[in-house]
Design a protein around this motif. Structure first.
Motif, mmCIF file in Angstrom:
data_model
loop_
_atom_site.group_PDB
_atom_site.id
_atom_site.type_symbol
_atom_site.label_atom_id
_atom_site.label_comp_id
_atom_site.label_asym_id
_atom_site.label_seq_id
_atom_site.Cartn_x
_atom_site.Cartn_y
_atom_site.Cartn_z
ATOM 1 N N GLN A 135 0.998 -1.167 -0.061
ATOM 2 C CA GLN A 135 -0.015 0.047 -0.029
ATOM 3 C C GLN A 135 0.944 1.253 -0.139
ATOM 4 O O GLN A 135 0.795 2.127 -0.630
ATOM 5 C CB GLN A 135 -0.864 -0.048 1.085
ATOM 6 C CG GLN A 135 -1.835 -1.163 1.186
ATOM 7 C CD GLN A 135 -2.793 -1.039 -0.232
ATOM 8 O OE1 GLN A 135 -3.539 -0.158 -0.316
ATOM 9 N NE2 GLN A 135 -2.818 -2.122 -0.605
ATOM 10 N N ARG A 136 1.859 1.191 0.701
ATOM 11 C CA ARG A 136 2.826 2.324 0.872
ATOM 12 C C ARG A 136 3.580 2.657 -0.388
ATOM 13 O O ARG A 136 3.613 3.806 -0.895
ATOM 14 C CB ARG A 136 3.846 2.054 1.856
ATOM 15 C CG ARG A 136 3.421 2.466 3.451
ATOM 16 C CD ARG A 136 4.435 2.382 4.301
ATOM 17 N NE ARG A 136 5.402 1.249 4.663
ATOM 18 C CZ ARG A 136 5.068 0.237 4.994
ATOM 19 N NH1 ARG A 136 4.024 0.232 5.921
ATOM 20 N NH2 ARG A 136 5.575 -0.828 5.058
ATOM 21 N N THR A 137 3.983 1.746 -1.378
ATOM 22 C CA THR A 137 4.343 1.834 -2.699
ATOM 23 C C THR A 137 3.266 2.488 -3.501
ATOM 24 O O THR A 137 3.507 2.980 -4.669
ATOM 25 C CB THR A 137 4.721 0.464 -3.267
ATOM 26 O OG1 THR A 137 3.761 -0.506 -3.490
ATOM 27 C CG2 THR A 137 6.029 -0.271 -2.488
ATOM 28 N N GLN A 138 2.145 2.406 -3.125
ATOM 29 C CA GLN A 138 1.030 2.876 -3.951
ATOM 30 C C GLN A 138 0.604 4.277 -3.472
ATOM 31 O O GLN A 138 -0.330 5.001 -3.832
ATOM 32 C CB GLN A 138 -0.181 2.216 -4.151
ATOM 33 C CG GLN A 138 -0.097 0.782 -4.763
ATOM 34 C CD GLN A 138 -1.109 -0.073 -5.176
ATOM 35 O OE1 GLN A 138 -2.317 0.485 -4.736
ATOM 36 N NE2 GLN A 138 -1.178 -1.266 -4.960
ATOM 37 N N GLY A 139 1.332 4.816 -2.604
ATOM 38 C CA GLY A 139 1.250 6.194 -1.708
ATOM 39 C C GLY A 139 0.089 6.192 -0.605
ATOM 40 O O GLY A 139 -0.176 7.140 -0.320
ATOM 41 N N ILE A 140 -0.244 5.197 -0.131
ATOM 42 C CA ILE A 140 -1.102 5.055 1.072
ATOM 43 C C ILE A 140 -0.275 4.789 2.183
ATOM 44 O O ILE A 140 0.342 4.175 2.373
ATOM 45 C CB ILE A 140 -2.137 4.069 0.792
ATOM 46 C CG1 ILE A 140 -2.915 4.233 -0.467
ATOM 47 C CG2 ILE A 140 -2.989 3.938 2.079
ATOM 48 C CD1 ILE A 140 -3.805 3.133 -0.736
ATOM 49 N N ASP A 141 -0.554 5.795 3.197
ATOM 50 C CA ASP A 141 0.442 5.905 4.462
ATOM 51 C C ASP A 141 -0.275 4.896 5.325
ATOM 52 O O ASP A 141 -1.036 5.023 6.219
ATOM 53 C CB ASP A 141 0.270 7.252 5.175
ATOM 54 C CG ASP A 141 1.130 7.256 6.318
ATOM 55 O OD1 ASP A 141 1.893 6.400 6.532
ATOM 56 O OD2 ASP A 141 0.849 8.010 7.327
ATOM 57 N N THR A 145 -7.568 10.877 5.246
ATOM 58 C CA THR A 145 -7.187 12.378 4.937
ATOM 59 C C THR A 145 -8.277 13.302 5.280
ATOM 60 O O THR A 145 -9.511 13.176 5.068
ATOM 61 C CB THR A 145 -7.038 12.285 3.256
ATOM 62 O OG1 THR A 145 -8.388 11.879 2.796
ATOM 63 C CG2 THR A 145 -6.115 11.594 2.736
#
Length: 60
Positions: A33-39, A58
């Protein structure tokens, strides 16, 4: 005095704590998920005996 509201979190996925690989599946999912920009990060929910992958909501 200013007080902060607790961060809102979204549960992205749940993994049983009794998995033979422990938290690894949850950690791998959070990393993807982090590689897709989700923290995303992993937390343990003791009440349900599960690893949760959560992301901060967000602000709108």
């Amino acid at each position: 005095m200013t007080t902060a509201l607790p961060a809102q979190r979204t549960v992205l996925e749940r993994f049983p704590a009794g998995h033979p690989r422990g938290s690894w599946p949850a950690d791998e999912y959070a990393a993807a998920q982090r590689t897709q920009g989700i923290d995303a990060h992993v937390v343990m929910d003791l009440a349900s005996d599960q690893f949760l992958v959560v992301a901060n909501a967000t602000p709108q």
